[in-house]
Write a protein that holds these residues in place. Structure first.
Motif, PDB file in Angstrom:
ATOM      1  N   SER A 139      47.317  65.971 105.211  1.00  0.00           N
ATOM      2  CA  SER A 139      46.336  66.015 104.132  1.00  0.00           C
ATOM      3  C   SER A 139      45.074  65.261 104.531  1.00  0.00           C
ATOM      4  CB  SER A 139      46.942  65.404 102.864  1.00  0.00           C
ATOM      5  OG  SER A 139      46.007  65.422 101.824  1.00  0.00           O
ATOM      6  N   LYS A 140      45.252  64.101 105.120  1.00  0.00           N
ATOM      7  CA  LYS A 140      44.116  63.303 105.580  1.00  0.00           C
ATOM      8  C   LYS A 140      43.323  64.068 106.642  1.00  0.00           C
ATOM      9  CE  LYS A 140      43.062  58.874 107.714  1.00  0.00           C
ATOM     10  NZ  LYS A 140      43.598  57.685 108.354  1.00  0.00           N
ATOM     11  N   ASP A 141      44.044  64.672 107.592  1.00  0.00           N
ATOM     12  CA  ASP A 141      43.395  65.443 108.650  1.00  0.00           C
ATOM     13  C   ASP A 141      42.627  66.637 108.078  1.00  0.00           C
ATOM     14  OD1 ASP A 141      44.499  63.661 110.439  1.00  0.00           O
ATOM     15  OD2 ASP A 141      46.062  65.043 111.143  1.00  0.00           O
ATOM     16  N   ALA A 142      43.211  67.294 107.091  1.00  0.00           N
ATOM     17  CA  ALA A 142      42.563  68.455 106.479  1.00  0.00           C
ATOM     18  C   ALA A 142      41.273  68.044 105.776  1.00  0.00           C
ATOM     19  CB  ALA A 142      43.508  69.144 105.506  1.00  0.00           C
ATOM     20  N   ILE A 143      41.316  66.908 105.097  1.00  0.00           N
ATOM     21  CA  ILE A 143      40.119  66.429 104.393  1.00  0.00           C
ATOM     22  C   ILE A 143      39.027  66.077 105.394  1.00  0.00           C
ATOM     23  CG2 ILE A 143      39.200  64.503 103.018  1.00  0.00           C
ATOM     24  CD1 ILE A 143      41.925  64.569 101.502  1.00  0.00           C
ATOM     25  N   GLU A 144      39.420  65.411 106.481  1.00  0.00           N
ATOM     26  CA  GLU A 144      38.443  65.001 107.488  1.00  0.00           C
ATOM     27  C   GLU A 144      37.848  66.192 108.237  1.00  0.00           C
ATOM     28  OE1 GLU A 144      40.479  62.156 109.924  1.00  0.00           O
ATOM     29  OE2 GLU A 144      40.371  60.599 108.394  1.00  0.00           O
ATOM     30  N   SER A 145      38.596  67.269 108.365  1.00  0.00           N
ATOM     31  CA  SER A 145      38.095  68.422 109.124  1.00  0.00           C
ATOM     32  C   SER A 145      37.317  69.416 108.274  1.00  0.00           C
ATOM     33  CB  SER A 145      39.251  69.135 109.821  1.00  0.00           C
ATOM     34  OG  SER A 145      40.075  69.765 108.858  1.00  0.00           O
ATOM     35  N   GLU A 146      37.294  69.209 106.966  1.00  0.00           N
ATOM     36  CA  GLU A 146      36.544  70.122 106.106  1.00  0.00           C
ATOM     37  C   GLU A 146      35.054  69.961 106.362  1.00  0.00           C
ATOM     38  OE1 GLU A 146      37.488  69.475 102.010  1.00  0.00           O
ATOM     39  OE2 GLU A 146      39.531  70.224 102.234  1.00  0.00           O
TER      40      GLU A 146
ATOM     41  N   ALA B 157      69.091  62.630 103.068  1.00  0.00           N
ATOM     42  CA  ALA B 157      68.075  63.433 102.375  1.00  0.00           C
ATOM     43  C   ALA B 157      66.832  62.591 102.078  1.00  0.00           C
ATOM     44  CB  ALA B 157      68.654  64.006 101.079  1.00  0.00           C
ATOM     45  N   ILE B 158      67.038  61.365 101.653  1.00  0.00           N
ATOM     46  CA  ILE B 158      65.900  60.493 101.333  1.00  0.00           C
ATOM     47  C   ILE B 158      65.141  60.118 102.604  1.00  0.00           C
ATOM     48  CG2 ILE B 158      65.259  58.210 100.473  1.00  0.00           C
ATOM     49  CD1 ILE B 158      67.459  58.598  98.341  1.00  0.00           C
ATOM     50  N   ASN B 159      65.868  59.791 103.667  1.00  0.00           N
ATOM     51  CA  ASN B 159      65.201  59.456 104.934  1.00  0.00           C
ATOM     52  C   ASN B 159      64.372  60.627 105.441  1.00  0.00           C
ATOM     53  OD1 ASN B 159      66.200  56.856 105.009  1.00  0.00           O
ATOM     54  ND2 ASN B 159      67.954  57.397 106.282  1.00  0.00           N
ATOM     55  N   LYS B 160      64.922  61.814 105.366  1.00  0.00           N
ATOM     56  CA  LYS B 160      64.189  63.006 105.808  1.00  0.00           C
ATOM     57  C   LYS B 160      62.933  63.185 104.959  1.00  0.00           C
ATOM     58  CE  LYS B 160      64.739  65.384 108.601  1.00  0.00           C
ATOM     59  NZ  LYS B 160      64.049  65.369 109.912  1.00  0.00           N
ATOM     60  N   SER B 161      63.052  62.984 103.660  1.00  0.00           N
ATOM     61  CA  SER B 161      61.894  63.117 102.779  1.00  0.00           C
ATOM     62  C   SER B 161      60.825  62.087 103.108  1.00  0.00           C
ATOM     63  CB  SER B 161      62.314  62.984 101.309  1.00  0.00           C
ATOM     64  OG  SER B 161      63.097  64.087 100.940  1.00  0.00           O
ATOM     65  N   GLU B 162      61.238  60.877 103.422  1.00  0.00           N
ATOM     66  CA  GLU B 162      60.274  59.830 103.777  1.00  0.00           C
ATOM     67  C   GLU B 162      59.539  60.181 105.069  1.00  0.00           C
ATOM     68  OE1 GLU B 162      59.110  57.086 102.182  1.00  0.00           O
ATOM     69  OE2 GLU B 162      60.240  57.853 100.479  1.00  0.00           O
ATOM     70  N   GLN B 163      60.257  60.720 106.040  1.00  0.00           N
ATOM     71  CA  GLN B 163      59.617  61.130 107.299  1.00  0.00           C
ATOM     72  C   GLN B 163      58.604  62.243 107.055  1.00  0.00           C
ATOM     73  OE1 GLN B 163      62.879  62.335 109.778  1.00  0.00           O
ATOM     74  NE2 GLN B 163      63.669  60.263 110.022  1.00  0.00           N
ATOM     75  N   ILE B 164      59.017  63.203 106.259  1.00  0.00           N
ATOM     76  CA  ILE B 164      58.138  64.339 105.966  1.00  0.00           C
ATOM     77  C   ILE B 164      56.943  63.894 105.138  1.00  0.00           C
ATOM     78  CG2 ILE B 164      57.989  66.514 104.686  1.00  0.00           C
ATOM     79  CD1 ILE B 164      60.823  67.091 105.734  1.00  0.00           C
ATOM     80  N   LYS B 165      57.179  62.969 104.220  1.00  0.00           N
ATOM     81  CA  LYS B 165      56.086  62.451 103.389  1.00  0.00           C
ATOM     82  C   LYS B 165      54.972  61.895 104.273  1.00  0.00           C
ATOM     83  CE  LYS B 165      55.155  58.959  99.869  1.00  0.00           C
ATOM     84  NZ  LYS B 165      55.756  57.888  99.043  1.00  0.00           N
ATOM     85  N   LYS B 166      55.331  61.136 105.301  1.00  0.00           N
ATOM     86  CA  LYS B 166      54.330  60.569 106.214  1.00  0.00           C
ATOM     87  C   LYS B 166      53.562  61.681 106.927  1.00  0.00           C
ATOM     88  CE  LYS B 166      56.926  56.346 106.956  1.00  0.00           C
ATOM     89  NZ  LYS B 166      57.809  55.620 107.870  1.00  0.00           N
ATOM     90  N   LYS B 167      54.283  62.706 107.382  1.00  0.00           N
ATOM     91  CA  LYS B 167      53.636  63.832 108.064  1.00  0.00           C
ATOM     92  C   LYS B 167      52.678  64.565 107.130  1.00  0.00           C
ATOM     93  CE  LYS B 167      57.446  64.915 111.226  1.00  0.00           C
ATOM     94  NZ  LYS B 167      58.453  65.941 111.564  1.00  0.00           N
TER      95      LYS B 167
END
Length: 127
Positions: A106-113, A91-101
């Motif tokens: 979020s970064k992509d959304a900010i840059e594309s605004e 569960a923690i590993n999955k959360s860490e993978q998703i956290k990176k995504k």
């Protein structure tokens, strides 16, 4: 598209009422349900579903690590707890993978605004 911050998702994951009066077995069932729901959302490939997977896995982790050990019936249900604890790394590993995504999304959304248009500055007259 609005991506929630990891801090907001963590707050959401920890925002649930834990009541030690509820039987330990019911909490074990709740943990199993969290993991089952997580697997269902994981099959979907949207930001919303990934956020949901993150929240469900982090809530599972919080229950196992922080809440169930202090439950009054813990000593009688150590075997059930150990089975849940064994699922914690996944569960923690999955959360860490998703956290990176999610952070990248979020970064992509900010840059594309698009930038908001500004009015041109006017020169000041000194005299």
């Amino acid at each position: 598209m609005s991506v929630k911050s990891i801090a907001d998702l963590n707050r959401e994951a920890n925002a649930y009422p834990f009541n030690p009066v509820i039987s330990f077995s019911k909490w074990v069932y709740a943990c199993q349900t969290l993991l089952r729901e997580s697997r269902v959302y994981e099959a979907e490939d949207s930001i919303d579903s990934q956020e949901r997977v993150y929240v469900l896995n982090m809530r599972f982790a919080d229950l196992v690590v922080n809440k169930l050990r202090d439950h009054p019936e813990f000593s009688k249900h150590k075997l059930q707890y150990d089975k849940l604890f064994a699922q914690l790394p996944g569960a923690i590993n999955k959360s860490e993978q998703i956290k990176k995504k999610l952070e990248q999304a979020s970064k992509d959304a900010i840059e594309s605004e698009p930038l908001e248009p500004r009015e041109p500055r006017r020169a000041l007259k000194l005299i």
